[in-house]
Motif scaffolding. Sequence first.
Motif, PDB file in Angstrom:
ATOM      1  N   ALA A  21      -2.073  56.837  -4.652  1.00 16.57           N
ATOM      2  CA  ALA A  21      -2.397  57.994  -5.494  1.00 16.57           C
ATOM      3  C   ALA A  21      -1.171  58.566  -6.206  1.00 16.57           C
ATOM      4  N   GLY A  22       0.032  58.421  -5.607  1.00 19.30           N
ATOM      5  CA  GLY A  22       1.246  58.997  -6.199  1.00 19.30           C
ATOM      6  C   GLY A  22       1.559  58.463  -7.586  1.00 19.30           C
ATOM      7  N   ILE A  23       1.157  57.217  -7.881  1.00 18.69           N
ATOM      8  CA  ILE A  23       1.496  56.663  -9.203  1.00 18.69           C
ATOM      9  C   ILE A  23       0.670  57.344 -10.300  1.00 18.69           C
ATOM     10  N   ALA A  25      -0.208  60.599 -10.098  1.00 17.44           N
ATOM     11  CA  ALA A  25       0.004  62.058 -10.022  1.00 17.44           C
ATOM     12  C   ALA A  25       0.546  62.613 -11.335  1.00 17.44           C
ATOM     13  N   GLU A  26       1.479  61.890 -11.967  1.00 12.92           N
ATOM     14  CA  GLU A  26       2.065  62.387 -13.215  1.00 12.92           C
ATOM     15  C   GLU A  26       1.104  62.274 -14.400  1.00 12.92           C
ATOM     16  N   SER A  27      -0.026  61.614 -14.198  1.00 17.32           N
ATOM     17  CA  SER A  27      -1.076  61.594 -15.227  1.00 17.32           C
ATOM     18  C   SER A  27      -2.024  62.776 -15.049  1.00 17.32           C
ATOM     19  N   GLY A  28      -1.819  63.548 -13.972  1.00 14.46           N
ATOM     20  CA  GLY A  28      -2.678  64.709 -13.729  1.00 14.46           C
ATOM     21  C   GLY A  28      -3.830  64.430 -12.791  1.00 14.46           C
ATOM     22  N   VAL A  29      -3.819  63.275 -12.105  1.00 16.51           N
ATOM     23  CA  VAL A  29      -4.857  62.972 -11.109  1.00 16.51           C
ATOM     24  C   VAL A  29      -4.306  63.401  -9.746  1.00 16.51           C
ATOM     25  N   GLY A  30      -5.030  64.309  -9.064  1.00 13.11           N
ATOM     26  CA  GLY A  30      -4.524  64.844  -7.800  1.00 13.11           C
ATOM     27  C   GLY A  30      -4.385  63.775  -6.729  1.00 13.11           C
ATOM     28  N   THR A  31      -3.334  63.886  -5.908  1.00 16.61           N
ATOM     29  CA  THR A  31      -3.205  62.983  -4.750  1.00 16.61           C
ATOM     30  C   THR A  31      -4.005  63.603  -3.607  1.00 16.61           C
ATOM     31  N   PHE A  32      -3.836  63.058  -2.443  1.00 16.96           N
ATOM     32  CA  PHE A  32      -4.638  63.492  -1.314  1.00 16.96           C
ATOM     33  C   PHE A  32      -3.726  64.191  -0.296  1.00 16.96           C
ATOM     34  N   THR A  97      -4.263  47.985  -5.735  1.00 19.46           N
ATOM     35  CA  THR A  97      -4.201  49.449  -5.780  1.00 19.46           C
ATOM     36  C   THR A  97      -5.201  50.074  -4.828  1.00 19.46           C
ATOM     37  N   GLN A  98      -4.767  51.197  -4.235  1.00 19.30           N
ATOM     38  CA  GLN A  98      -5.692  52.015  -3.438  1.00 19.30           C
ATOM     39  C   GLN A  98      -6.402  53.008  -4.346  1.00 19.30           C
ATOM     40  N   ASN A  99      -5.991  53.046  -5.609  1.00 17.27           N
ATOM     41  CA  ASN A  99      -6.536  54.044  -6.528  1.00 17.27           C
ATOM     42  C   ASN A  99      -7.883  53.613  -7.065  1.00 17.27           C
ATOM     43  N   ILE A 185       4.291  51.656  -4.309  1.00 14.60           N
ATOM     44  CA  ILE A 185       4.581  52.791  -5.199  1.00 14.60           C
ATOM     45  C   ILE A 185       3.577  53.910  -4.962  1.00 14.60           C
ATOM     46  N   GLY A 186       4.073  55.098  -4.575  1.00 12.10           N
ATOM     47  CA  GLY A 186       3.217  56.290  -4.505  1.00 12.10           C
ATOM     48  C   GLY A 186       2.151  56.262  -3.443  1.00 12.10           C
ATOM     49  N   SER A 187       2.527  55.877  -2.227  1.00 13.52           N
ATOM     50  CA  SER A 187       1.542  55.851  -1.138  1.00 13.52           C
ATOM     51  C   SER A 187       2.134  56.469   0.119  1.00 13.52           C
ATOM     52  N   SER A 188       1.328  57.295   0.798  1.00 15.83           N
ATOM     53  CA  SER A 188       1.843  58.047   1.945  1.00 15.83           C
ATOM     54  C   SER A 188       1.942  57.203   3.212  1.00 15.83           C
ATOM     55  N   GLY A 189       1.397  55.982   3.187  1.00 14.88           N
ATOM     56  CA  GLY A 189       1.499  55.115   4.362  1.00 14.88           C
ATOM     57  C   GLY A 189       0.627  55.569   5.519  1.00 14.88           C
ATOM     58  N   HIS A 190      -0.414  56.332   5.244  1.00 16.95           N
ATOM     59  CA  HIS A 190      -1.310  56.805   6.306  1.00 16.95           C
ATOM     60  C   HIS A 190      -2.618  56.030   6.369  1.00 16.95           C
ATOM     61  N   PHE A 213       7.680  59.638  -3.882  1.00 11.86           N
ATOM     62  CA  PHE A 213       8.275  60.957  -4.094  1.00 11.86           C
ATOM     63  C   PHE A 213       8.999  61.437  -2.844  1.00 11.86           C
ATOM     64  N   ASP A 214       8.357  61.286  -1.687  1.00 15.73           N
ATOM     65  CA  ASP A 214       9.050  61.645  -0.452  1.00 15.73           C
ATOM     66  C   ASP A 214       8.934  60.499   0.548  1.00 15.73           C
ATOM     67  N   SER A 215       9.629  60.649   1.667  1.00 14.74           N
ATOM     68  CA  SER A 215       9.671  59.560   2.636  1.00 14.74           C
ATOM     69  C   SER A 215       8.315  59.460   3.347  1.00 14.74           C
TER      70      SER A 215
HETATM   71  P1  NAD Z   1      -1.773  59.865  -0.639  1.00 16.86           P
HETATM   72  O1  NAD Z   1      -2.340  60.990  -1.458  1.00 16.86           O
HETATM   73  O2  NAD Z   1      -2.046  59.820   0.818  1.00 16.86           O
HETATM   74  O3  NAD Z   1      -0.176  59.867  -0.822  1.00 16.86           O
HETATM   75  C1  NAD Z   1       0.405  59.960  -2.096  1.00 16.86           C
HETATM   76  C2  NAD Z   1       1.902  59.688  -1.959  1.00 16.86           C
HETATM   77  O4  NAD Z   1       2.429  59.666  -3.279  1.00 16.86           O
HETATM   78  C3  NAD Z   1       2.663  60.756  -1.181  1.00 16.86           C
HETATM   79  O5  NAD Z   1       3.496  60.127  -0.207  1.00 16.86           O
HETATM   80  C4  NAD Z   1       3.524  61.460  -2.230  1.00 16.86           C
HETATM   81  O6  NAD Z   1       4.804  61.836  -1.783  1.00 16.86           O
HETATM   82  C5  NAD Z   1       3.643  60.388  -3.309  1.00 16.86           C
HETATM   83  N1  NAD Z   1       3.781  60.933  -4.655  1.00 16.86           N
HETATM   84  C6  NAD Z   1       3.279  62.083  -5.187  1.00 16.86           C
HETATM   85  N2  NAD Z   1       3.636  62.201  -6.475  1.00 16.86           N
HETATM   86  C7  NAD Z   1       4.401  61.106  -6.767  1.00 16.86           C
HETATM   87  C8  NAD Z   1       5.068  60.650  -7.940  1.00 16.86           C
HETATM   88  N3  NAD Z   1       5.040  61.349  -9.081  1.00 16.86           N
HETATM   89  N4  NAD Z   1       5.739  59.474  -7.881  1.00 16.86           N
HETATM   90  C9  NAD Z   1       5.793  58.750  -6.716  1.00 16.86           C
HETATM   91  N5  NAD Z   1       5.189  59.144  -5.576  1.00 16.86           N
HETATM   92  C10 NAD Z   1       4.490  60.300  -5.606  1.00 16.86           C
HETATM   93  O7  NAD Z   1      -2.193  58.541  -1.355  1.00 16.86           O
HETATM   94  P2  NAD Z   1      -2.619  57.129  -0.799  1.00 16.86           P
HETATM   95  O8  NAD Z   1      -1.580  56.633   0.156  1.00 16.86           O
HETATM   96  O9  NAD Z   1      -2.946  56.339  -1.989  1.00 16.86           O
HETATM   97  O10 NAD Z   1      -3.982  57.413   0.033  1.00 16.86           O
HETATM   98  C11 NAD Z   1      -4.994  58.297  -0.448  1.00 16.86           C
HETATM   99  C12 NAD Z   1      -6.404  57.722  -0.470  1.00 16.86           C
HETATM  100  O11 NAD Z   1      -7.238  58.596  -1.275  1.00 16.86           O
HETATM  101  C13 NAD Z   1      -6.433  56.369  -1.120  1.00 16.86           C
HETATM  102  O12 NAD Z   1      -7.090  55.536  -0.245  1.00 16.86           O
HETATM  103  C14 NAD Z   1      -7.228  56.530  -2.425  1.00 16.86           C
HETATM  104  O13 NAD Z   1      -8.344  55.662  -2.457  1.00 16.86           O
HETATM  105  C15 NAD Z   1      -7.742  57.950  -2.449  1.00 16.86           C
HETATM  106  N6  NAD Z   1      -7.268  58.667  -3.677  1.00 16.86           N
HETATM  107  C16 NAD Z   1      -7.241  58.021  -4.887  1.00 16.86           C
HETATM  108  C17 NAD Z   1      -6.762  58.677  -6.031  1.00 16.86           C
HETATM  109  C18 NAD Z   1      -6.713  57.954  -7.365  1.00 16.86           C
HETATM  110  O14 NAD Z   1      -7.459  57.006  -7.584  1.00 16.86           O
HETATM  111  N7  NAD Z   1      -5.821  58.320  -8.292  1.00 16.86           N
HETATM  112  C19 NAD Z   1      -6.322  59.995  -5.927  1.00 16.86           C
HETATM  113  C20 NAD Z   1      -6.382  60.639  -4.660  1.00 16.86           C
HETATM  114  C21 NAD Z   1      -6.857  59.947  -3.548  1.00 16.86           C
END
Ligand code: NAD
Length: 243
Positions: A21-23, A25-32, A97-99, A185-190, A213-215
């Motif tokens: 999800a982090g990749i 985030a800068e497009s305006g899609v909320g992470t989790f 992608t997990q996205n 890229i951009g995954s919390s590892g959870h 973005f963070d560890s």
């Molecule tokens: P997550 O939300 O658990 O973690 C996101 C990670 O991205 C965090 O560690 C954060 O520090 C990092 N991050 C935030 N902004 C960043 C940036 N600008 N550049 C680099 N890193 C950045 O995401 P996850 O690990 O993908 O797991 C969430 C689950 O929820 C996924 O399985 C997914 O299917 C779903 N989800 C998808 C979307 C999407 O499709 N865009 C959005 C939210 C959640």
Amino acid sequence: MISPNHMASMPVSSVVVLSGAGISAESGVGTFRDNGGLWENHRIEDVATPTAWQKNPELVWNFYQTRRRQLLEVEPNLAHIALSKLEDDVKEFTLITQNVDDLHERGGSTNVFHMHGRLRTLRCEISQKHEERMKKDDLGDDFLLCNCCVEPNRLRPDIVWFGEMPMHLEEIYEAVENCDYFIVIGSSGHVYPAAGLVNIANSCGAKTILVNFDSPANASEFDEIHLGKAGKILPNLVNDWLN
Ligand code: NAD
């Protein structure tokens, strides 16, 4: 940050990228995880589990219809575009992608494995067939019916909810087991099994790289870590890797 000197041979290598999800985030899609475990103000168990769909389908449907409408308002960012450049210039490239958004495709990437499903498609509850449903009439509040059954049945979001089996696992394991570089890229590892792919890459001898973005929870598994916003640092990293 560790200097990526050993990247000189990346163009002739096999590269696998896993994005989260982090990749987007800068497009305006909320992470989790960044929002205290909430995704767009909802607890994940209220909107992203089969039980939630059984108990309160209206809430789940509205949540995903809002996410589907949001696709029309967001654009790929520099990180998505940098990955399409990497795909063009390395010998073998696989993007996992997990996205559930479509920003990789719109940023120029092809052959994306969406292991947690896609917002653009919906799935028949009975036949399990997917269909792309992104016309204006498909994005309202009412439930939609499938086009695949003689007696049309209700469609559900084409999303892998918690407790369900991720998609494309066979192709994903095959690519990760055979790559030279594994980049997250951009995954919390959870979220597993995605979070465990780095362990497979390590045991198969790949160089493992993280851009986040963070560890994250599984940071110790990576050979090389670059902390920061993907849209800012990934374009420069890709240039370094390709030169
Ligand atoms: P997550 O939300 O658990 O973690 C996101 C990670 O991205 C965090 O560690 C954060 O520090 C990092 N991050 C935030 N902004 C960043 C940036 N600008 N550049 C680099 N890193 C950045 O995401 P996850 O690990 O993908 O797991 C969430 C689950 O929820 C996924 O399985 C997914 O299917 C779903 N989800 C998808 C979307 C999407 O499709 N865009 C959005 C939210 C959640």
